[in-house]
Scaffold this motif. Structure first.
Motif, PDB file in Angstrom:
ATOM      1  N   SER A 129      19.259 -17.248  82.899  1.00  0.00           N
ATOM      2  CA  SER A 129      18.219 -16.237  83.079  1.00  0.00           C
ATOM      3  C   SER A 129      18.672 -14.939  82.422  1.00  0.00           C
ATOM      4  O   SER A 129      19.829 -14.537  82.548  1.00  0.00           O
ATOM      5  N   ILE A 136      13.290 -13.790  81.985  1.00  0.00           N
ATOM      6  CA  ILE A 136      12.995 -15.100  81.410  1.00  0.00           C
ATOM      7  C   ILE A 136      14.014 -16.089  81.951  1.00  0.00           C
ATOM      8  O   ILE A 136      15.225 -15.911  81.751  1.00  0.00           O
ATOM      9  N   ASN A 137      13.537 -17.116  82.648  1.00  0.00           N
ATOM     10  CA  ASN A 137      14.429 -18.113  83.231  1.00  0.00           C
ATOM     11  C   ASN A 137      13.870 -19.515  83.023  1.00  0.00           C
ATOM     12  O   ASN A 137      13.003 -19.715  82.169  1.00  0.00           O
ATOM     13  N   GLY A 170       9.915 -19.714  83.321  1.00  0.00           N
ATOM     14  CA  GLY A 170       9.057 -19.082  82.332  1.00  0.00           C
ATOM     15  C   GLY A 170       9.319 -17.598  82.198  1.00  0.00           C
ATOM     16  O   GLY A 170      10.449 -17.126  82.378  1.00  0.00           O
ATOM     17  N   LEU A 171       8.265 -16.860  81.922  1.00  0.00           N
ATOM     18  CA  LEU A 171       8.322 -15.419  81.675  1.00  0.00           C
ATOM     19  C   LEU A 171       7.764 -14.690  82.883  1.00  0.00           C
ATOM     20  O   LEU A 171       6.612 -14.900  83.275  1.00  0.00           O
ATOM     21  N   LYS A 204       3.079 -13.503  85.602  1.00  0.00           N
ATOM     22  CA  LYS A 204       4.014 -14.509  85.106  1.00  0.00           C
ATOM     23  C   LYS A 204       3.309 -15.463  84.154  1.00  0.00           C
ATOM     24  O   LYS A 204       2.096 -15.652  84.209  1.00  0.00           O
ATOM     25  N   TYR A 247       6.182 -22.068  81.951  1.00  0.00           N
ATOM     26  CA  TYR A 247       6.168 -23.112  80.931  1.00  0.00           C
ATOM     27  C   TYR A 247       5.170 -24.210  81.302  1.00  0.00           C
ATOM     28  O   TYR A 247       4.525 -24.797  80.429  1.00  0.00           O
ATOM     29  N   MET A 253       6.498  -8.469  74.407  1.00  0.00           N
ATOM     30  CA  MET A 253       7.647  -8.158  75.259  1.00  0.00           C
ATOM     31  C   MET A 253       7.791  -6.653  75.397  1.00  0.00           C
ATOM     32  O   MET A 253       8.700  -6.022  74.842  1.00  0.00           O
ATOM     33  N   LEU A 268      14.447 -11.367  73.888  1.00  0.00           N
ATOM     34  CA  LEU A 268      13.543 -11.937  74.884  1.00  0.00           C
ATOM     35  C   LEU A 268      12.622 -12.982  74.250  1.00  0.00           C
ATOM     36  O   LEU A 268      12.385 -14.052  74.823  1.00  0.00           O
ATOM     37  N   HIS A 271      14.665 -16.122  73.574  1.00  0.00           N
ATOM     38  CA  HIS A 271      14.990 -16.876  74.786  1.00  0.00           C
ATOM     39  C   HIS A 271      13.758 -17.602  75.326  1.00  0.00           C
ATOM     40  O   HIS A 271      13.853 -18.748  75.784  1.00  0.00           O
ATOM     41  N   PHE A 272      12.618 -16.937  75.266  1.00  0.00           N
ATOM     42  CA  PHE A 272      11.384 -17.572  75.735  1.00  0.00           C
ATOM     43  C   PHE A 272      11.022 -18.764  74.853  1.00  0.00           C
ATOM     44  O   PHE A 272      10.616 -19.827  75.350  1.00  0.00           O
TER      45      PHE A 272
END
Length: 230
Positions: A9, A88-89, A92-93, A105, A108, A152, A165, A168-169
């Protein structure tokens, strides 16, 4: 969805000085607007009487309250629901407020195929500025199928690691939604190596410098206009 792979994350990082400039400009403009549109006409009523100040009051008060009430309500009274951090984990976002609560949010699991050649795109709307916006497609019972554009960014904050970001997403999409195809242009627009998911820091640094300079220039221009014509 593949939840077995390790996916760390990460959180957004805020550039302090441009953020303080942006917030100071907004609150300064709000304060000056309150002074010129509300306090000065009210003082005019006190000194000259309502008969003399009737027309200025009828012009200034509606404009002043029409601008200030929504601004104060959004940026001051209801600050908690406003997102101040991006996370972001593996889900999702997430846009979180100052209390750590999720304001909005994009999971995914909510993403769907676009029905086109690629499912994840980048677009540059006229109002988005220098940085393109990521376009994905979602489906829900209330709204149905819709194109969703992701930037973002945060209200009244300058995010310094926007490209990281994005990277990573996108990596999360590739891991948890391998059925979705990402357009090659997306990687070029965000300076991302699709093999390592790393950002080209040299190119990103130039872009960040341009963005910060643009923010400072706009802040200075607005302040000059306000000071000149107020």
């Amino acid at each position: 969805m593949n939840s077995e792979k390790s996916f760390p994350s990460i959180e957004s990082k805020i550039s302090l000085f441009p953020t303080l400039m942006l917030q100071g400009l907004l609150y300064g403009v709000m304060l000056m607007g309150f002074g010129f549109l509300i306090l000065l006409p009210a003082y005019g009523i006190y000194k000259r009487g309502i008969e003399v100040m009737l027309i200025p009051v009828l012009i200034c008060f509606p404009i002043g309250f029409g601008i200030l009430i929504p601004s104060v309500k959004h940026y001051i009274i209801k600050r908690n629901p406003v997102a101040s951090k991006i996370i972001i984990n593996e889900t999702g976002l997430l846009y979180c407020n100052s209390k750590g609560e999720i304001a909005s949010k994009i999971l995914y699991s909510d993403l769907i195929a676009s029905g086109k050649e690629f499912d994840v795109l980048s677009v540059l709307p006229p109002s988005s500025g220098v940085m393109p916006m990521l376009e994905v497609f979602t489906a829900s019972e209330k709204e149905g199928r819709a194109a969703l554009r992701i930037e973002m960014n945060l209200p009244l904050h300058v995010v310094s690691d926007r490209l990281i970001l994005y990277a990573h997403f996108l990596q999360g999409i590739s891991i948890f939604r391998p059925d979705l195809k990402i357009a090659p242009q997306v990687f070029q627009n965000y300076f991302i190596d699709p093999k390592t998911w790393k950002v080209n820091r040299k190119s990103a640094g130039y872009l960040f410098l341009i963005l910060v300079s643009g923010v400072l220039l706009i802040c200075g221009l607005i302040l000059w206009i306000v000071m000149t014509f107020a």
